[in-house]
Design an enzyme around this catalytic site. Structure first.
Site, PDB file in Angstrom:
ATOM      1  CG  ASP A  21       6.869  -3.701  -3.683  1.00 56.90           C
ATOM      2  OD1 ASP A  21       6.822  -4.881  -3.437  1.00 56.90           O
ATOM      3  OD2 ASP A  21       6.318  -2.709  -3.265  1.00 56.90           O
ATOM      4  CB  ILE A  22       4.866   1.604  -4.361  1.00 57.83           C
ATOM      5  CG1 ILE A  22       5.120   3.150  -4.593  1.00 57.83           C
ATOM      6  CG2 ILE A  22       4.288   1.281  -3.206  1.00 57.83           C
ATOM      7  CD1 ILE A  22       3.784   4.074  -4.518  1.00 57.83           C
ATOM      8  CG  ASN A  77      -8.592   2.130   5.757  1.00 58.69           C
ATOM      9  OD1 ASN A  77      -8.664   2.857   6.916  1.00 58.69           O
ATOM     10  ND2 ASN A  77      -7.821   0.949   5.777  1.00 58.69           N
ATOM     11  CE1 TYR A 114     -11.787   1.455  -0.072  1.00 62.70           C
ATOM     12  CE2 TYR A 114     -10.754   3.699  -0.770  1.00 62.70           C
ATOM     13  CZ  TYR A 114     -11.135   2.576   0.208  1.00 62.70           C
ATOM     14  OH  TYR A 114     -11.009   2.957   1.727  1.00 62.70           O
ATOM     15  CB  THR A 171      -7.189   1.080  -9.870  1.00 64.09           C
ATOM     16  OG1 THR A 171      -6.098   0.580  -9.492  1.00 64.09           O
ATOM     17  CG2 THR A 171      -7.194   2.587 -10.433  1.00 64.09           C
ATOM     18  N   GLY A 172      -8.010  -0.683  -6.973  1.00 64.66           N
ATOM     19  CA  GLY A 172      -7.980  -2.153  -6.463  1.00 64.66           C
ATOM     20  C   GLY A 172      -9.282  -2.289  -5.544  1.00 64.66           C
ATOM     21  N   GLY A 180      -3.754  -4.646  -0.009  1.00 65.03           N
ATOM     22  CA  GLY A 180      -3.106  -3.839  -1.255  1.00 65.03           C
ATOM     23  C   GLY A 180      -2.019  -3.051  -1.131  1.00 65.03           C
ATOM     24  CB  VAL A 181      -0.536  -0.200  -2.689  1.00 57.22           C
ATOM     25  CG1 VAL A 181      -1.535   1.143  -2.341  1.00 57.22           C
ATOM     26  CG2 VAL A 181       1.069   0.607  -2.637  1.00 57.22           C
ATOM     27  CG  ASP A 182      -2.934   1.517   3.633  1.00 53.66           C
ATOM     28  OD1 ASP A 182      -3.920   1.318   4.155  1.00 53.66           O
ATOM     29  OD2 ASP A 182      -2.117   2.282   3.480  1.00 53.66           O
TER      30      ASP A 182
HETATM   31  N1  APR Z   1       3.077  -1.842  -4.942  1.00 57.80           N
HETATM   32  C1  APR Z   1       2.540  -0.702  -6.050  1.00 57.80           C
HETATM   33  N2  APR Z   1       0.997  -1.003  -6.224  1.00 57.80           N
HETATM   34  C2  APR Z   1       0.583  -1.929  -5.734  1.00 57.80           C
HETATM   35  C3  APR Z   1       1.156  -2.568  -4.590  1.00 57.80           C
HETATM   36  C4  APR Z   1       2.559  -2.416  -4.262  1.00 57.80           C
HETATM   37  N3  APR Z   1       3.238  -3.184  -3.599  1.00 57.80           N
HETATM   38  N4  APR Z   1       0.140  -3.622  -4.284  1.00 57.80           N
HETATM   39  C5  APR Z   1      -0.875  -3.342  -4.683  1.00 57.80           C
HETATM   40  N5  APR Z   1      -0.985  -2.147  -5.654  1.00 57.80           N
HETATM   41  C6  APR Z   1      -1.722  -1.584  -6.469  1.00 57.80           C
HETATM   42  C7  APR Z   1      -2.917  -2.365  -7.055  1.00 57.80           C
HETATM   43  O1  APR Z   1      -2.850  -3.562  -7.758  1.00 57.80           O
HETATM   44  C8  APR Z   1      -3.856  -1.318  -7.526  1.00 57.80           C
HETATM   45  O2  APR Z   1      -3.432  -1.329  -8.880  1.00 57.80           O
HETATM   46  O3  APR Z   1      -2.324  -0.613  -5.852  1.00 57.80           O
HETATM   47  C9  APR Z   1      -3.387  -0.086  -6.487  1.00 57.80           C
HETATM   48  C10 APR Z   1      -4.378   0.112  -5.711  1.00 57.80           C
HETATM   49  O4  APR Z   1      -4.939  -0.825  -5.162  1.00 57.80           O
HETATM   50  P1  APR Z   1      -5.546  -0.953  -3.463  1.00 57.80           P
HETATM   51  O5  APR Z   1      -4.162  -1.255  -2.739  1.00 57.80           O
HETATM   52  O6  APR Z   1      -6.467  -2.062  -3.392  1.00 57.80           O
HETATM   53  O7  APR Z   1      -6.098   0.624  -3.126  1.00 57.80           O
HETATM   54  P2  APR Z   1      -7.607   0.928  -3.268  1.00 57.80           P
HETATM   55  O8  APR Z   1      -8.202   0.590  -4.508  1.00 57.80           O
HETATM   56  O9  APR Z   1      -7.431   2.375  -3.227  1.00 57.80           O
HETATM   57  O10 APR Z   1      -8.366   0.547  -1.823  1.00 57.80           O
HETATM   58  C11 APR Z   1      -8.102   1.212  -0.932  1.00 57.80           C
HETATM   59  O11 APR Z   1      -7.692  -1.109   0.069  1.00 57.80           O
HETATM   60  O12 APR Z   1      -5.620  -1.740   0.978  1.00 57.80           O
HETATM   61  C12 APR Z   1      -6.866  -0.999   1.380  1.00 57.80           C
HETATM   62  O13 APR Z   1      -6.469   0.198   3.399  1.00 57.80           O
HETATM   63  C13 APR Z   1      -6.723   0.334   1.761  1.00 57.80           C
HETATM   64  O14 APR Z   1      -9.214   0.460   2.541  1.00 57.80           O
HETATM   65  C14 APR Z   1      -8.157   0.810   1.679  1.00 57.80           C
HETATM   66  C15 APR Z   1      -8.339   0.301   0.248  1.00 57.80           C
END
Ligand code: APR
Length: 167
Positions: free
Chosen positions: A10-11, A24, A122, A119-120, A32-34
């Site tokens: 977990d980051i 975003n 998006y 990669t999530g 997700g991670v955001d």
């Molecule tokens: N720690 C590390 N990596 C994480 C965590 C975490 N706590 N939570 C999720 N991830 C990983 C996901 O498994 C994926 O591999 O982060 C990567 C990116 O996925 P997303 O968080 O969905 O980000 P992204 O694909 O860039 O989409 C961005 O999602 O959360 C919204 O506000 C954000 O609208 C934007 C979109």
């Protein structure tokens, strides 16, 4: 020459000078991670983001880390939404890593942690994103410790494969 390592976890648990969030354009947080980083940093992160928004894809901006007390900075970058790979997605994703590294260097950060941007939600294919990430961070070894934080094993393995490929 610094180190580049892949970690599974977990980051928000990272102890680095800067962590990067996959944001975003509103910089108000999301899923997700955001979402995880905004929950950990508290509501001031979204307030600080709102001051800097909108952030266009490929760009990066920095805010304090607020309640994420073991980190100095949160770098917000907006990845490309995957549209099949023929719309410059690789270039935008490369720019996310490069702009974040350049910003971290400006901040005199000695360590930075990246999630697998785009990669999530998006939808950017993991293998291809890992190759973009590996190429970008190896082309710009300007931060002493670079940590690529994978949230799942498949992503960690893809990142390790990408880093093992000859430049
Ligand atoms: N720690 C590390 N990596 C994480 C965590 C975490 N706590 N939570 C999720 N991830 C990983 C996901 O498994 C994926 O591999 O982060 C990567 C990116 O996925 P997303 O968080 O969905 O980000 P992204 O694909 O860039 O989409 C961005 O999602 O959360 C919204 O506000 C954000 O609208 C934007 C979109």
């Amino acid at each position: 020459m610094g180190t580049i390592e892949v970690v599974l976890g977990d980051i928000t648990a990272e102890r680095v000078d800067a962590i990067v969030t996959a944001a975003n354009e509103s910089l108000l947080g999301g899923g997700g991670v955001d979402g995880a980083i905004h929950r950990a940093a508290g509501p001031r992160l979204a307030a600080a983001g709102a001051e800097l928004a909108p952030c266009e894809p490929g760009k990066a901006v920095v805010t304090p880390a607020f309640d994420l007390t073991q980190v100095k900075h949160v770098i917000h970058t907006v990845g490309p939404v995957w549209e099949g790979g023929e719309h410059g997605e690789d270039l935008v994703l490369t720019s996310c890593y490069v702009e974040s590294l350049l910003l971290a260097e400006e901040l005199a950060a000695e360590s930075i942690a990246f999630p697998a941007i785009a990669t999530g939600i998006y939808g950017f294919p993991t293998e291809r994103a890992a190759r973009v990430a590996a190429m970008a961070v190896r082309s710009l070894p300007i931060i002493d410790r670079i940590r690529l934080v994978a949230f799942d094993r498949e992503t960690a393995e893809a990142l390790n494969r990408a880093l093992a490929e000859p430049i």
